[in-house]
Design a protein around this motif. Structure first.
Motif, PDB file in Angstrom:
ATOM      1  N   LEU A 148       0.843  -1.193   0.000  1.00 60.44           N
ATOM      2  CA  LEU A 148       0.000   0.000   0.000  1.00 60.44           C
ATOM      3  C   LEU A 148       0.876   1.240   0.000  1.00 60.44           C
ATOM      4  O   LEU A 148       2.000   1.204   0.500  1.00 60.44           O
ATOM      5  CB  LEU A 148      -0.880   0.047   1.253  1.00 60.44           C
ATOM      6  N   THR A 149       0.333   2.334  -0.487  1.00 66.10           N
ATOM      7  CA  THR A 149       1.004   3.618  -0.307  1.00 66.10           C
ATOM      8  C   THR A 149       0.795   4.034   1.148  1.00 66.10           C
ATOM      9  O   THR A 149      -0.108   3.518   1.830  1.00 66.10           O
ATOM     10  CB  THR A 149       0.417   4.703  -1.228  1.00 66.10           C
ATOM     11  N   LEU A 150       1.603   4.969   1.604  1.00 65.78           N
ATOM     12  CA  LEU A 150       1.413   5.479   2.969  1.00 65.78           C
ATOM     13  C   LEU A 150       0.022   6.073   3.123  1.00 65.78           C
ATOM     14  O   LEU A 150      -0.629   5.890   4.153  1.00 65.78           O
ATOM     15  CB  LEU A 150       2.472   6.530   3.292  1.00 65.78           C
ATOM     16  N   ARG A 151      -0.435   6.771   2.109  1.00 70.31           N
ATOM     17  CA  ARG A 151      -1.761   7.396   2.173  1.00 70.31           C
ATOM     18  C   ARG A 151      -2.851   6.321   2.314  1.00 70.31           C
ATOM     19  O   ARG A 151      -3.766   6.478   3.117  1.00 70.31           O
ATOM     20  CB  ARG A 151      -2.010   8.233   0.919  1.00 70.31           C
TER      21      ARG A 151
ATOM     22  N   PRO B   9      -1.345  10.931   8.258  1.00 65.95           N
ATOM     23  CA  PRO B   9      -0.134  10.516   7.535  1.00 65.95           C
ATOM     24  C   PRO B   9       1.163  10.619   8.347  1.00 65.95           C
ATOM     25  O   PRO B   9       1.987   9.702   8.268  1.00 65.95           O
ATOM     26  CB  PRO B   9      -0.125  11.423   6.307  1.00 65.95           C
ATOM     27  N   PRO B  10       1.379  11.682   9.146  1.00 64.06           N
ATOM     28  CA  PRO B  10       2.628  11.714   9.918  1.00 64.06           C
ATOM     29  C   PRO B  10       2.764  10.542  10.900  1.00 64.06           C
ATOM     30  O   PRO B  10       3.844   9.968  11.040  1.00 64.06           O
ATOM     31  CB  PRO B  10       2.563  13.048  10.669  1.00 64.06           C
ATOM     32  N   TYR B  11       1.675  10.168  11.563  1.00 62.61           N
ATOM     33  CA  TYR B  11       1.744   9.038  12.494  1.00 62.61           C
ATOM     34  C   TYR B  11       1.960   7.736  11.731  1.00 62.61           C
ATOM     35  O   TYR B  11       2.715   6.854  12.170  1.00 62.61           O
ATOM     36  CB  TYR B  11       0.474   8.957  13.348  1.00 62.61           C
TER      37      TYR B  11
ATOM     38  N   VAL C 261       5.549   7.366  11.013  1.00 61.71           N
ATOM     39  CA  VAL C 261       6.275   6.908  12.203  1.00 61.71           C
ATOM     40  C   VAL C 261       6.163   5.380  12.324  1.00 61.71           C
ATOM     41  O   VAL C 261       7.154   4.685  12.573  1.00 61.71           O
ATOM     42  CB  VAL C 261       5.749   7.602  13.481  1.00 61.71           C
ATOM     43  N   ILE C 262       4.959   4.861  12.127  1.00 56.43           N
ATOM     44  CA  ILE C 262       4.743   3.414  12.206  1.00 56.43           C
ATOM     45  C   ILE C 262       5.564   2.690  11.147  1.00 56.43           C
ATOM     46  O   ILE C 262       6.278   1.720  11.436  1.00 56.43           O
ATOM     47  CB  ILE C 262       3.240   3.078  12.056  1.00 56.43           C
ATOM     48  N   VAL C 263       5.485   3.166   9.902  1.00 60.83           N
ATOM     49  CA  VAL C 263       6.203   2.515   8.804  1.00 60.83           C
ATOM     50  C   VAL C 263       7.713   2.639   9.008  1.00 60.83           C
ATOM     51  O   VAL C 263       8.448   1.667   8.783  1.00 60.83           O
ATOM     52  CB  VAL C 263       5.759   3.081   7.440  1.00 60.83           C
ATOM     53  N   ASP C 264       8.180   3.803   9.436  1.00 61.87           N
ATOM     54  CA  ASP C 264       9.617   3.960   9.709  1.00 61.87           C
ATOM     55  C   ASP C 264      10.090   2.911  10.710  1.00 61.87           C
ATOM     56  O   ASP C 264      11.173   2.327  10.554  1.00 61.87           O
ATOM     57  CB  ASP C 264       9.927   5.361  10.248  1.00 61.87           C
TER      58      ASP C 264
END
Length: 150
Positions: free
Chosen positions: A63-66, A76-78, A81-84
């Motif tokens: 999936l894209t981040l969006r 999106p910022p949170y 953080v999760i994906v990072d």
């Protein structure tokens, strides 16, 4: 699914409504208090349940981040953080989006897929108290839950 019979004023019979409320509260207590697998899976995997949710969703495909943020109902910022954190743990990678080379998609690594599978195993293992019930009770509960999910 058929609703309980209404009285002459169009309301569900009070005893039926009270019984339904008691059953609903009991289910909530069982799932959220006594047998909350969210805490177990988070502790076992050493990550927050939000990260576990992201892993489980990404196991179905990149999936894209969006898209991930939208599915998780997070901003999106949170989600970043999760994906990072998942990337740092070696569970996910960002790759160029084949549909739009200007963006990235997040996909799981082999270790990420294995971790997601472990999470599913933990979350779907019934508690001993349920397994101790007679088969007929388990089958009746399954029928009721199936009806409620429709």
């Amino acid at each position: 699914m058929e609703r309980p019979r209404d009285d002459e004023h169009g309301k569900v019979e009070e005893t039926t409504a009270q019984t339904a409320a008691r059953a609903w509260q009991g289910l909530n207590t069982l799932l959220m208090d006594r047998h909350n697998r969210r805490k177990t899976v988070a502790e076992t995997l050493g990550m927050s349940f939000s990260r576990v949710r992201a892993l489980r969703r990404l196991a179905a495909g990149p999936l894209t981040l969006r898209e991930l943020a939208q599915w998780m109902s997070t901003d999106p910022p949170y989600t970043t953080v999760i994906v990072d954190d998942l990337v740092r743990r070696g569970l996910a990678e960002r790759i160029t989006n084949p549909a739009d080379r200007r963006s990235k998609v997040v996909h799981l690594t082999d270790e990420g897929r294995a971790t997601a599978a472990r999470a599913v195993e933990i979350l779907t293992t019934p508690p001993d108290a349920l397994l101790a019930l007679p088969r007929e009770d388990i089958e009746a509960l399954d029928r009721v839950v199936t009806k409620l999910l429709k």
